[in-house]
Design an enzyme around this catalytic site. Structure first.
Site, short mmCIF file in Angstrom:
data_model
loop_
_atom_site.label_atom_id
_atom_site.label_comp_id
_atom_site.label_asym_id
_atom_site.label_seq_id
_atom_site.Cartn_x
_atom_site.Cartn_y
_atom_site.Cartn_z
CE LYS A 23 50.56 -6.15 42.56
NZ LYS A 23 51.42 -6.75 41.50
CD GLU B 294 46.20 -13.86 26.27
OE1 GLU B 294 45.76 -13.77 27.43
OE2 GLU B 294 46.55 -12.89 25.60
CB CYS C 299 47.98 -8.14 24.95
SG CYS C 299 48.42 -6.50 24.40
CD GLU D 8 42.99 -1.53 27.32
OE1 GLU D 8 42.92 -2.35 26.39
OE2 GLU D 8 42.49 -0.40 27.27
P1 NAD Z 1 47.73 -11.17 35.61
O1 NAD Z 1 46.30 -10.85 35.52
O2 NAD Z 1 48.13 -12.44 36.26
O3 NAD Z 1 48.51 -10.02 36.40
C1 NAD Z 1 48.42 -8.68 36.01
C2 NAD Z 1 48.57 -7.82 37.24
O4 NAD Z 1 47.46 -8.06 38.09
C3 NAD Z 1 49.82 -8.10 38.06
O5 NAD Z 1 50.33 -6.88 38.56
C4 NAD Z 1 49.29 -8.94 39.18
O6 NAD Z 1 50.04 -8.87 40.37
C5 NAD Z 1 47.92 -8.32 39.40
N1 NAD Z 1 46.96 -9.20 40.07
C6 NAD Z 1 46.88 -10.55 39.98
N2 NAD Z 1 45.88 -11.00 40.79
C7 NAD Z 1 45.32 -9.91 41.36
C8 NAD Z 1 44.25 -9.71 42.29
N3 NAD Z 1 43.56 -10.73 42.79
N4 NAD Z 1 43.95 -8.45 42.65
C9 NAD Z 1 44.63 -7.39 42.15
N5 NAD Z 1 45.67 -7.53 41.31
C10 NAD Z 1 46.01 -8.76 40.91
O7 NAD Z 1 48.29 -11.07 34.14
P2 NAD Z 1 49.79 -11.29 33.66
O8 NAD Z 1 50.04 -12.74 33.65
O9 NAD Z 1 50.73 -10.40 34.40
O10 NAD Z 1 49.73 -10.69 32.20
C11 NAD Z 1 49.39 -11.45 31.11
C12 NAD Z 1 48.00 -11.10 30.65
O11 NAD Z 1 47.91 -9.72 30.35
C13 NAD Z 1 47.64 -11.79 29.36
O12 NAD Z 1 46.33 -12.28 29.44
C14 NAD Z 1 47.73 -10.71 28.32
O13 NAD Z 1 46.98 -10.89 27.17
C15 NAD Z 1 47.29 -9.52 29.09
N6 NAD Z 1 47.76 -8.30 28.46
C16 NAD Z 1 46.83 -7.49 27.88
C17 NAD Z 1 47.23 -6.30 27.25
C18 NAD Z 1 46.23 -5.38 26.63
O14 NAD Z 1 46.55 -4.22 26.41
N7 NAD Z 1 45.03 -5.81 26.34
C19 NAD Z 1 48.59 -5.97 27.23
C20 NAD Z 1 49.51 -6.84 27.83
C21 NAD Z 1 49.07 -7.99 28.46
#
Ligand code: NAD
Length: 496
Positions: free
Chosen positions: A190, A400, A301, A266
């Protein structure tokens, strides 16, 4: 792959992007729900649409993955054969790297120079690395009594759901897909609703490489509907996720409410980058600090978003930092000379600006940036921003931003530096700059984070694990340790 020139970028950037469909059981299908618009952050214009998978379509994708796993069309192939398919996929990604890089930049706004390396080229390397590793995984014979033979088998877990974010979709997608597929699992992927296009293209390349139908399924759509349906599925064995802490919490709840699927998270960070007065080169430290927070507009991240500076060199470091940041070129991410591209979406930009007003209201001082810029493009751009005097009680210290915003905090002693480094709920990345070897090792031991960079910031490689501690998550992407998430151990206890 040919060298990516500006002329080639400009040509690729004008290609129409067909509407995204769902990949279920090896077939591309139109979603039954209304498609979602895809807005490019470069201009704020719609560039295409993607399908919004319904609960029923997610269930179909999971069922297809389960069938593919159960009948063994992939997992029972000899390892050498699976390896050949994944190596072909790596070659195809590399062959189409320019196209994938430009498509990805149009979708998510990362500057093209960084995107080419960090996205398709890194994804190709990841697939190649796990393809090469998959036939070097052995089981164990346990040292039991002579009357018993105990074999420890390592088996694929079954159906893996992978939910990924928008900042580096191909790279992070590959970190999940490559070890999951290498070990014989089936996957339902997804992508983030605002950055699905390159992963859909990856799905096409995977089929072309010879991955059997149903082994990789891709469902696009919102987190609330598509992602939740996947995370609540009763037939997903393991859920791997990269994204925000808020979503990570929900996923653990969904697991508890459904089938107790294993969840690996992550999550985000608020990573400290610590400059001691005895750093080997303060100007170099400042350059790395700027790169570590402003590349990809801070949407990384592991970004070093908190700069902790020893008070005696605070002004000197700030001077270097401001000079190097002013010289960074911000602009169209499809321009090869751009160093700071777009903020990913209008919503993200609004969130970033909210942080800035809170930071100054709480007593931080704006040194540089702070405003939306390049408004004439229609896209989403935020000036690289430096705020000093940020204290542990401030929102900018604790939360963040995921934007081009650097919080600067002075310290006086090594003990204070360590205390400040650990004074958030996160534990993803960190960095420190010192010429004192003993201090470096003391700090490495003391900092609670998945990685500590010393006299550099942000270096990495597929050979080392990537992941956080505390509220930055659990489990690791990359390296051989990633196999632990995608395999189960089974003991055969045989009386002789
Ligand atoms: P997000 O959590 O909003 O979305 C990530 C994914 O989760 C998307 O595909 C989204 O559609 C899905 N999602 C959202 N709500 C959901 C739900 N209720 N049920 C299931 N899936 C759901 O995050 P984002 O804004 O896309 O990404 C940014 C975040 O990701 C930041 O906090 C960043 O630090 C983190 N990040 C972490 C790493 C790492 O390796 N630790 C790497 C990159 C990004």
């Amino acid at each position: 792959m040919s060298v990516l020139t500006q002329t080639e970028i400009d040509r690729l950037a004008t290609l129409p992007v067909p509407p995204g469909r769902l990949l279920i059981d090896g077939a591309w299908i139109e979603g039954s729900a209304a498609p979602m618009p895809v807005i490019t952050p470069i201009t704020g214009q719609q560039m295409t649409t993607i399908a919004a998978a319904t609960e029923a379509e997610v269930a179909q994708a999971v069922a297809a993955a389960r069938r593919a796993f159960d009948d063994g069309r992939w997992r029972k192939q000899p390892p050498a054969q699976r390896k050949a398919v994944l190596l072909r996929l790596a070659d195809l990604i590399e062959h189409h790297a320019n196209e994938l890089a430009v498509l990805g930049v149009r979708d998510n706004g990362t500057e093209i120079g960084m995107a080419l390396k960090a996205e398709p080229l890194s994804a190709a390397q990841t697939f190649r690395w796990y393809a090469e590793a998959l036939d070097k995984l052995y089981g164990e014979i346990a040292p039991t009594a002579d009357t018993v033979l105990a074999l420890v088998h390592r088996e694929p877990v079954g159906v893996v759901a992978a939910i990924v974010p928008w900042n580096f979709p191909l790279m992070i997608g590959a970190w999940k897909l490559a070890p999951a597929l290498a070990t014989g699992n089936s996957v339902v992927l997804k992508p983030a609703e605002t950055a699905s296009l390159t992963l859909l293209r990856l799905g096409e390349l995977a089929l072309e490489a010879g991955l059997p139908p149903g082994v990789l399924n891709i469902v696009t759509g919102t987190g609330a509907t598509t992602g939740a349906a996947l995370a609540l599925s009763m037939d997903v064995d393991v859920l791997v996720f990269t994204g925000s802490g808020a979503t990570g919490r929900r996923l653990m709840e969904y697991s508890a409410r459904s089938n107790l699927k294993r969840v690996f998270l992550e999550l985000g960070g608020k990573s400290p980058n610590i400059i001691f007065a005895d750093a080997p080169d303060l100007a170099a430290a400042a350059r790395a600090a700027a790169g570590g927070i402003f590349r990809n507009s801070g949407q990384v991240c592991v970004a070093g978003s908190r700069l902790l500076v020893e008070a005696s060199v605070h002004d000197e470091v700030l001077h270097h930092l401001a000079t190097v940041t002013r010289a960074m070129k911000q602009g169209n991410p499809l321009d090869l000379t751009t160093q700071i591209g777009a903020v990913h979406s209008e919503a993200q930009l609004a969130r970033d600006l909210g942080f800035l007003s809170d930071a100054t209201a709480q007593g931080g001082s704006l040194v540089l940036g702070g405003k939306r810029t390049l408004l004439e493009t229609g896209g989403y751009y935020l000036e690289p921003t430096i705020i000093t005097g940020v204290a542990p009680g401030h929102r900018l210290f604790q939360e963040e931003v995921f934007g081009p915003v650097l919080a600067v905090t002075p310290f006086s002693t090594e003990a204070e530096a360590l205390h400040l480094a650990n004074a958030t709920d996160f534990g993803l990345a960190s960095g420190l700059w010192t010429s004192n070897l003993s201090r470096a090792h003391r700090m490495i031991r003391g900092i609670r984070a998945g990685v500590v960079h010393v006299n550099t910031y942000g270096g990495t490689d597929i050979t080392v694990p990537m992941g956080g501690v505390r509220q930055s998550g659990n489990g690791h992407d990359k390296s051989l340790h990633a196999f632990d998430k995608y395999t189960d151990l089974k003991t055969a206890w045989i009386q002789l």
